[in-house]
Write an enzyme that holds these catalytic residues in place. Structure first.
Site, PDB file in Angstrom:
ATOM      1  N   HIS A 115       3.556   7.175  -8.483  1.00 35.44           N
ATOM      2  CA  HIS A 115       3.244   7.084  -7.052  1.00 35.44           C
ATOM      3  C   HIS A 115       2.240   5.958  -6.790  1.00 35.44           C
ATOM      4  CE1 HIS A 115       2.248   8.666  -2.977  1.00 35.44           C
ATOM      5  NE2 HIS A 115       1.038   8.230  -3.289  1.00 35.44           N
ATOM      6  N   GLU A 116       1.174   5.910  -7.577  1.00 38.04           N
ATOM      7  CA  GLU A 116       0.146   4.881  -7.351  1.00 38.04           C
ATOM      8  C   GLU A 116       0.682   3.486  -7.663  1.00 38.04           C
ATOM      9  OE1 GLU A 116      -2.409   5.602  -5.606  1.00 38.04           O
ATOM     10  OE2 GLU A 116      -2.130   7.765  -5.755  1.00 38.04           O
ATOM     11  N   HIS A 119       2.448   2.057  -4.640  1.00 43.11           N
ATOM     12  CA  HIS A 119       1.649   1.358  -3.625  1.00 43.11           C
ATOM     13  C   HIS A 119       1.510  -0.128  -3.951  1.00 43.11           C
ATOM     14  CE1 HIS A 119       0.730   4.853  -1.326  1.00 43.11           C
ATOM     15  NE2 HIS A 119       0.044   5.448  -2.288  1.00 43.11           N
TER      16      HIS A 119
END
Length: 175
Positions: A115-116, A119
């Protein structure tokens, strides 16, 4: 009409002479390589590597690789006691934190890492609550163990890196 006939005649003459008209397909661009430094990720280094491999298995226009010795990374990864969060400076550049607060609450570590990374690859948080959406983050239940981007998320990343798209700098927090 006259030009078409002349062009057709020229092609016929060249074909009789043994020449063939060949049109080359456009060459596929090589994927953009982003280097990440997980040396400050402490106990999460292997999870960071797993998050990078997840993206590498789903997208073709960008590759996430550990930074070679003596090189400057595009992405730096840290561990701390807060919530996971990312700070982007531009598409493919910035830092993210593997926050122990989400880990301690039971969130799936590979999902956090992927998920990170998402970004830094240009994806915003999407608080859909769906486990199938990687970028839904903590809005998905703690029991969610899906660490893979959806087809839509992967295609967005491929589009981001197929051009010189820019993504504004920003901060994204897991909670």
């Amino acid at each position: 009409m006259l030009l078409r006939r002349i062009a057709a005649a020229l092609v016929a003459v060249l074909a009789i002479g043994g020449f063939q008209a060949v049109t080359a397909a456009p060459a596929a661009a090589a994927p953009r390589t982003l280097y990440y430094d997980a040396s400050q990720a402490q106990e999460f280094k292997s999870v960071v590597d797993q998050g990078a491999q997840i993206w590498n298995s789903r997208v073709t226009n960008v590759r996430l690789l550990p930074v070679p010795a003596g090189s400057t990374p595009n992405i730096r990864v840290y561990a701390d006691n807060g919530w996971p969060r990312a700070q982007t400076t531009s598409l493919g550049n910035g830092r993210w934190y593997m926050g122990r607060q989400a880990v301690n609450q039971g969130y799936y570590q590979p999902r956090i890492a992927a998920h990170e990374f998402g970004h830094l690859l240009g994806l915003p948080d999407r608080r859909t609550g769906l486990c199938t959406d990687l970028m839904s983050g903590s809005s998905a239940p703690v029991s969610c163990t899906n660490a893979y981007p959806s087809a839509t998320e992967a295609s967005t990343v491929n589009r981001n890196f197929a051009t010189t798209a820019s993504v504004p700098a920003g901060t994204f927090i897991w909670s």
